[in-house]
Design an enzyme around this catalytic site. Sequence first.
Site, short mmCIF file in Angstrom:
data_model
loop_
_atom_site.label_atom_id
_atom_site.label_comp_id
_atom_site.label_asym_id
_atom_site.label_seq_id
_atom_site.Cartn_x
_atom_site.Cartn_y
_atom_site.Cartn_z
N LEU A 12 0.88 -1.18 0.00
CA LEU A 12 0.00 0.00 0.00
C LEU A 12 0.90 1.22 0.00
O LEU A 12 1.57 1.50 0.99
CB LEU A 12 -0.91 0.01 1.24
CG LEU A 12 -1.63 -1.30 1.58
CD1 LEU A 12 -2.54 -1.11 2.81
CD2 LEU A 12 -2.45 -1.80 0.40
N THR A 16 7.99 7.73 -1.97
CA THR A 16 9.42 7.77 -1.62
C THR A 16 9.89 6.42 -1.05
O THR A 16 10.90 5.86 -1.49
CB THR A 16 9.68 8.88 -0.58
OG1 THR A 16 9.14 10.10 -1.10
CG2 THR A 16 11.15 9.05 -0.29
N ARG A 49 -2.89 7.59 -7.46
CA ARG A 49 -3.02 8.02 -8.87
C ARG A 49 -2.41 6.98 -9.80
O ARG A 49 -1.17 6.84 -9.85
CB ARG A 49 -2.28 9.35 -9.07
CG ARG A 49 -2.88 10.49 -8.26
CD ARG A 49 -1.90 11.62 -8.14
NE ARG A 49 -0.78 11.29 -7.27
CZ ARG A 49 0.28 12.07 -7.05
NH1 ARG A 49 0.39 13.20 -7.69
NH2 ARG A 49 1.24 11.71 -6.22
N LYS A 109 4.51 6.16 11.65
CA LYS A 109 4.68 6.55 13.06
C LYS A 109 3.48 7.32 13.60
O LYS A 109 3.11 7.20 14.76
CB LYS A 109 5.95 7.40 13.22
CG LYS A 109 5.91 8.71 12.45
CD LYS A 109 7.19 9.02 11.77
CE LYS A 109 6.95 9.77 10.49
NZ LYS A 109 8.10 9.90 9.66
N VAL A 136 10.45 4.57 13.32
CA VAL A 136 11.31 5.43 14.14
C VAL A 136 12.75 5.31 13.64
O VAL A 136 13.29 4.21 13.56
CB VAL A 136 11.27 5.04 15.63
CG1 VAL A 136 12.14 6.00 16.46
CG2 VAL A 136 9.85 5.03 16.15
N ILE A 140 17.79 2.72 11.07
CA ILE A 140 18.52 2.27 12.27
C ILE A 140 17.77 1.11 12.95
O ILE A 140 16.61 1.27 13.32
CB ILE A 140 18.68 3.42 13.29
CG1 ILE A 140 19.31 4.64 12.63
CG2 ILE A 140 19.52 2.96 14.48
CD1 ILE A 140 19.38 5.87 13.54
N LYS A 209 7.48 9.66 17.33
CA LYS A 209 8.55 8.66 17.49
C LYS A 209 8.88 8.44 18.97
O LYS A 209 9.14 7.32 19.41
CB LYS A 209 9.79 9.10 16.72
CG LYS A 209 9.57 9.10 15.21
CD LYS A 209 10.64 9.87 14.48
CE LYS A 209 10.43 9.84 12.97
NZ LYS A 209 11.33 10.75 12.23
N GLY A 310 14.68 9.02 4.21
CA GLY A 310 15.10 8.75 2.83
C GLY A 310 14.51 7.42 2.39
O GLY A 310 14.36 6.49 3.18
P1 NDP Z 1 4.88 9.51 -0.13
O1 NDP Z 1 3.95 10.67 -0.02
O2 NDP Z 1 6.11 9.66 -0.93
O3 NDP Z 1 4.08 8.27 -0.73
C1 NDP Z 1 2.77 7.96 -0.33
C2 NDP Z 1 2.21 6.88 -1.23
O4 NDP Z 1 0.90 6.55 -0.78
C3 NDP Z 1 2.07 7.29 -2.70
O5 NDP Z 1 2.43 6.23 -3.54
C4 NDP Z 1 0.57 7.58 -2.85
O6 NDP Z 1 0.07 7.32 -4.14
C5 NDP Z 1 0.00 6.59 -1.88
N1 NDP Z 1 -1.32 6.99 -1.39
C6 NDP Z 1 -1.66 8.13 -0.76
N2 NDP Z 1 -2.97 8.12 -0.46
C7 NDP Z 1 -3.45 6.93 -0.90
C8 NDP Z 1 -4.73 6.32 -0.90
N3 NDP Z 1 -5.79 6.93 -0.36
N4 NDP Z 1 -4.86 5.09 -1.45
C9 NDP Z 1 -3.80 4.45 -1.99
N5 NDP Z 1 -2.56 4.98 -2.02
C10 NDP Z 1 -2.40 6.21 -1.48
O7 NDP Z 1 5.21 9.06 1.37
P2 NDP Z 1 6.56 8.42 1.92
O8 NDP Z 1 6.93 7.27 1.09
O9 NDP Z 1 7.55 9.48 2.17
O10 NDP Z 1 6.09 7.93 3.39
C11 NDP Z 1 5.30 6.77 3.56
C12 NDP Z 1 5.26 6.40 5.03
O11 NDP Z 1 6.58 6.14 5.49
C13 NDP Z 1 4.71 7.50 5.96
O12 NDP Z 1 4.00 6.89 7.01
C14 NDP Z 1 5.97 8.17 6.49
O13 NDP Z 1 5.78 8.77 7.74
C15 NDP Z 1 6.87 6.96 6.62
N6 NDP Z 1 8.30 7.27 6.61
C16 NDP Z 1 8.83 8.00 5.59
C17 NDP Z 1 10.17 8.30 5.58
C18 NDP Z 1 10.78 9.08 4.48
O14 NDP Z 1 12.00 9.35 4.54
N7 NDP Z 1 10.05 9.45 3.44
C19 NDP Z 1 11.06 7.83 6.67
C20 NDP Z 1 10.40 7.03 7.67
C21 NDP Z 1 9.07 6.78 7.64
P3 NDP Z 1 0.60 8.09 -5.46
O15 NDP Z 1 1.96 7.50 -5.73
O16 NDP Z 1 -0.38 7.75 -6.51
O17 NDP Z 1 0.64 9.53 -5.09
N1 HSE Z 2 10.56 14.08 8.24
C1 HSE Z 2 11.24 13.03 8.92
C2 HSE Z 2 12.66 13.51 9.28
C3 HSE Z 2 11.28 11.80 8.04
O1 HSE Z 2 13.07 14.60 8.88
O2 HSE Z 2 13.35 12.82 10.01
C4 HSE Z 2 11.58 10.55 8.79
O3 HSE Z 2 10.55 10.19 9.65
#
Ligand code: NDP
Ligand code: HSE
Length: 436
Positions: A12, A16, A49, A109, A136, A140, A209, A310
């Site tokens: 799901l 990123t 999307r 988180k 968190v 790490i 966290k 990242g």
């Molecule tokens: P992004 O915004 O990059 O990606 C979110 C994804 O979820 C996208 O693919 C989006 O679809 C999809 N999405 C959003 N809404 C829906 C929905 N209603 N139904 C189906 N798909 C949906 O987020 P990140 O990858 O950055 O973060 C994801 C999780 O990981 C979060 O909980 C974040 O806190 C956690 N996290 C992120 C870190 C980071 O460095 N980025 C580090 C640690 C944790 P579409 O591609 O079509 O837009």
């Molecule tokens: N926005 C968060 C940070 C991403 O800067 O550490 C990781 O949770």
Amino acid sequence: MSSTRSVRLALLGCGTVGSEVVRLLHEQAADLTARIGAPLELAGIAVRRLGRERGDLPVDPSLFTTDALSLIKRDDVDVVIEVVGGIEPARSWLIESLRAGKSVVTANKALLAEDGGTLHAAAAEGGADLYYEASVAGAIPLLRPLRESLHGDRVTQVTGIVNGTTNFILSSMAATGAGFDEALEEATELGYAEADPTADVEGFDAAAKAAILASLAFHTRVTAADVFREGMTGVTAGDMASAKEMGCTIKLLCIAQRGSGVEGDTVSVRVHPAMIPLSHPLAGVGDAFNAVFVEAEAAGPLMFYGRGAGGRPTASAVLGDIVAAARNKLTGTRAPSESNYASLAVRPIGESMTRYHISLDVAERPGVLATVAGVFAQHEVSIATVRQSGREDDAKLVIVTHSAPDAALAATVEALSRLDIVRSIASVLRVEGGAG
Ligand code: NDP
Ligand code: HSE
């Protein structure tokens, strides 16, 4: 399930983190199969999307769907990986998955800190695993050591830098003398800070966290609402210079402490900027890195350091959880369930013992220092050091206190602000880790 078939995954989110999960699953397929004892197979990928450009992602485009609910309900899905984020619809999807016996791996988180109890209950009901190592400090390995390796010990304190964006900003301010706005602009240009950096700079991300860390470290349930939170937008170039003069730096810390009060054992959890001495293990954690310093009775001090954000580093943690969940599926076992037997009361911030660094602009005339010192004495706050730099008819006082209850320190600052001789309170910062 039979060990002769693959372990099927519903992903799901493919942003990123999700896109890097897909890449690692592809790049390491052979090793993952060898380590698990069966291949991992993507059953589907839910996104928002369908038409979004996804570059050269090594995956069959027909796997994408916008119907996450139908995907997780499929009989052939064993493990659900949630990297969408936010509270709803993620919470409903995960509860549905866990109750149906599907193991969950999530990086969310915000959801765990708000309603982790409901997810753990659903996991117990469905006999499924709930893994969240990536939630968190990104890459790490931290939650598994707290959840498993340290279960024979008694953790007394967890102190961490768990937000990369704010650590980048504060490290840049310390290195260059820049102010907050300038350092935030640099963090945004380099892609560390999001377009809306509120969750990071106001400490909401770190508070979520901190709640997860405190729950695991102290075998109790702490939610984001239990965490005292103060952001770092008020830290100025002057504060950083003042910290430097004291042989310190300023970090946004999460601090979870086990303590005891009249009602028995307690826990206090707070997130705020604080001065720490340059000799503290967390002071040298620069750039957007994260580090968590754990103190346990038998183990002593332990330090966990690495990339806290990242796509690829976070996907590494997600993959580790997928392997664990897949192995358990194959052997019919479960990971340890939530351990919250301690049920500790949450100590209010006012009862937390800390020290303050207070910078005051005062009138320069006889008796001013005595009056200021009197206010500290009235509130039973002991002064550790005073530095005065004088000008013609006004002076700057920098006072560092000994440890006192936060409520007494806050009341002291409030009383100081009402004195005629105090022209302004330039800054108030907590001091942690032996600084001062
Ligand atoms: P992004 O915004 O990059 O990606 C979110 C994804 O979820 C996208 O693919 C989006 O679809 C999809 N999405 C959003 N809404 C829906 C929905 N209603 N139904 C189906 N798909 C949906 O987020 P990140 O990858 O950055 O973060 C994801 C999780 O990981 C979060 O909980 C974040 O806190 C956690 N996290 C992120 C870190 C980071 O460095 N980025 C580090 C640690 C944790 P579409 O591609 O079509 O837009
Ligand atoms: N926005 C968060 C940070 C991403 O800067 O550490 C990781 O949770």
